[in-house]
Design an enzyme around this catalytic site. Structure first.
Site, PDB file in Angstrom:
ATOM      1  N   ARG A 176       0.827  -1.236   0.000  1.00  0.00           N
ATOM      2  CA  ARG A 176       0.000   0.000   0.000  1.00  0.00           C
ATOM      3  C   ARG A 176       0.854   1.276   0.000  1.00  0.00           C
ATOM      4  NH1 ARG A 176      -2.326  -3.698  -0.953  1.00  0.00           N
ATOM      5  NH2 ARG A 176      -4.114  -4.627   0.056  1.00  0.00           N
ATOM      6  N   SER A 219     -10.615  -0.940   4.122  1.00  0.00           N
ATOM      7  CA  SER A 219      -9.782  -1.052   5.323  1.00  0.00           C
ATOM      8  C   SER A 219      -9.249   0.326   5.709  1.00  0.00           C
ATOM      9  CB  SER A 219      -8.595  -1.980   5.068  1.00  0.00           C
ATOM     10  OG  SER A 219      -9.082  -3.278   4.847  1.00  0.00           O
ATOM     11  N   GLU A 271      -4.552   3.558   6.366  1.00  0.00           N
ATOM     12  CA  GLU A 271      -4.347   3.288   4.937  1.00  0.00           C
ATOM     13  C   GLU A 271      -5.032   4.383   4.113  1.00  0.00           C
ATOM     14  OE1 GLU A 271      -5.293  -0.708   3.502  1.00  0.00           O
ATOM     15  OE2 GLU A 271      -6.109   0.184   1.670  1.00  0.00           O
TER      16      GLU A 271
END
Ligand SMILES: Cc1cc2nc3c(=O)[nH]c(=O)nc-3n(C[C@H](O)[C@H](O)[C@H](O)COP(=O)(O)OP(=O)(O)OC[C@H]3O[C@@H](n4cnc5c(N)ncnc54)[C@H](O)[C@@H]3O)c2cc1C
Length: 296
Positions: A171, A218, A288
């Site tokens: 990520r 998420s 995130e």
């Protein structure tokens, strides 16, 4: 707004556009200027004309963005419905512009029998967002498939860059130069596609995620060797609420806007979860989602 929009674009930009209309959490204050280019040439012309000191924020489908309630100063560029070219190139290559939805890329790959691209199916963002985030799911990851990308800088200069010029991890993507954004990518898929894998993946999402509710997927990245959801759930935080924002009962790493949440509610809940998990487990969760803009 303390800057002038280039004259030929003034009738086409939106001023004070609420970004809550453009994010999957449905929160976010206004952008000073919101620009949806018609296509690549239009985007480049806009960038060539825009004064270089005006802040720029790029937005795909807003599925990983928490925009604060005070909104965003400067210009927001939306690639949605703008950069939409998608074509097969050579036997195993696919060229996709930044505004192509990941689900559309996955469907095209299935049609062309190219894979692994099934993981793109359930990612509700654009190719540009997936490149910026190195989006991934179920063992698949965007940059494993990228051969080269086209970028544009704030003067409208386009460059081709090989994938190996970027530092990519979970990520996280670091570009060789600051101030370039993705116009397009060419992907390489060595294998075939599997309808069964796509169905299994979507079914897994249906079983484990709060589908149809307002969220950004998420909220936190998984710490090495562990899962953010496990840490949050075992700290007893499922159902924890701030205003209209609540930690999902279905998946502890999802925060739901039940309808009336402000960005402040969501951000406060994020900070509370971080604090509680750190106290309980000694691990600091890292968001995130990208948190941008000014507080109200
Ligand atoms: C229900 C749900 C499920 C999800 N599941 C997953 C999942 O399984 N795996 C996963 O990785 N993510 C998942 N996400 C998060 C999100 O969909 C991905 O991160 C996606 O890649 C974001 O794409 P976007 O177009 O919405 O980007 P945005 O949210 O609009 O932007 C995200 C970031 O990318 C930047 N950006 C956007 N376009 C460009 C561009 N052209 N050039 C440079 N920077 C750009 C933005 O400035 C911002 O920093 C999920 C989200 C939701 C709501």
């Amino acid at each position: 707004m303390s800057f002038a929009v280039p004259a030929e674009f003034t009738s086409r930009v939106r001023l004070e556009e609420p970004l809550s209309r453009h994010t999957s959490w449905h929160v976010g204050g206004p952008a000073d200027v919101f620009f949806m280019p018609r296509d690549r040439a239009d985007l480049i012309a806009f960038l060539e004309e825009l004064p270089t000191d005006v802040p720029l924020l790029w937005l795909g489908l807003g599925s990983n963005m928490l925009v604060r309630d005070g909104g965003v100063r400067g210009v927001v560029i939306s690639t949605r419905d703008a950069l939409t070219a998608l074509e097969r190139r050579e036997e195993r290559g696919v060229y996709a512009e930044a505004g192509v939805p990941c689900a559309k890329l996955a469907r095209a790959c299935a049609r062309w029998d190219l894979g692994p691209a099934e993981f793109f199916t359930g990612i509700p963002g654009t190719v540009g967002g997936a490149l910026a985030m190195n989006a991934g799911a179920f063992q698949g990851e965007t940059w494993r498939q990228v051969r080269w990308v086209e970028t544009v800088d704030r003067h409208g200069v386009v460059r081709e860059r090989d994938a190996d010029q970027f530092h990519v991890s979970y990520r996280h993507v670091e570009a060789p130069e600051e101030g370039e954004w993705f116009l397009a990518a060419t992907f390489h898929f060595a294998g075939g596609s599997s309808d069964e894998a796509t169905r299994a993946l979507l079914e897994k999402r249906r079983q484990t995620q709060p589908i149809g509710e307002w969220n950004c997927g998420s909220v936190f990245t998984n710490p090495p060797g562990d899962h953010a959801a496990r840490l949050i759930e075992s700290a007893g935080l499922k159902g924890l609420r701030v205003g209209g924002a609540v930690v999902s009962d279905r998946h502890a790493n999802f925060i739901i806007n039940e309808g009336e949440a402000s960005a402040r509610d969501i951000e406060t809940l994020i900070e509370t979860v971080q604090r509680e998990v750190e106290q309980r487990h000694g691990a600091r969760l890292v968001p995130e989602c990208r948190i941008v803009g000014e507080a109200a």
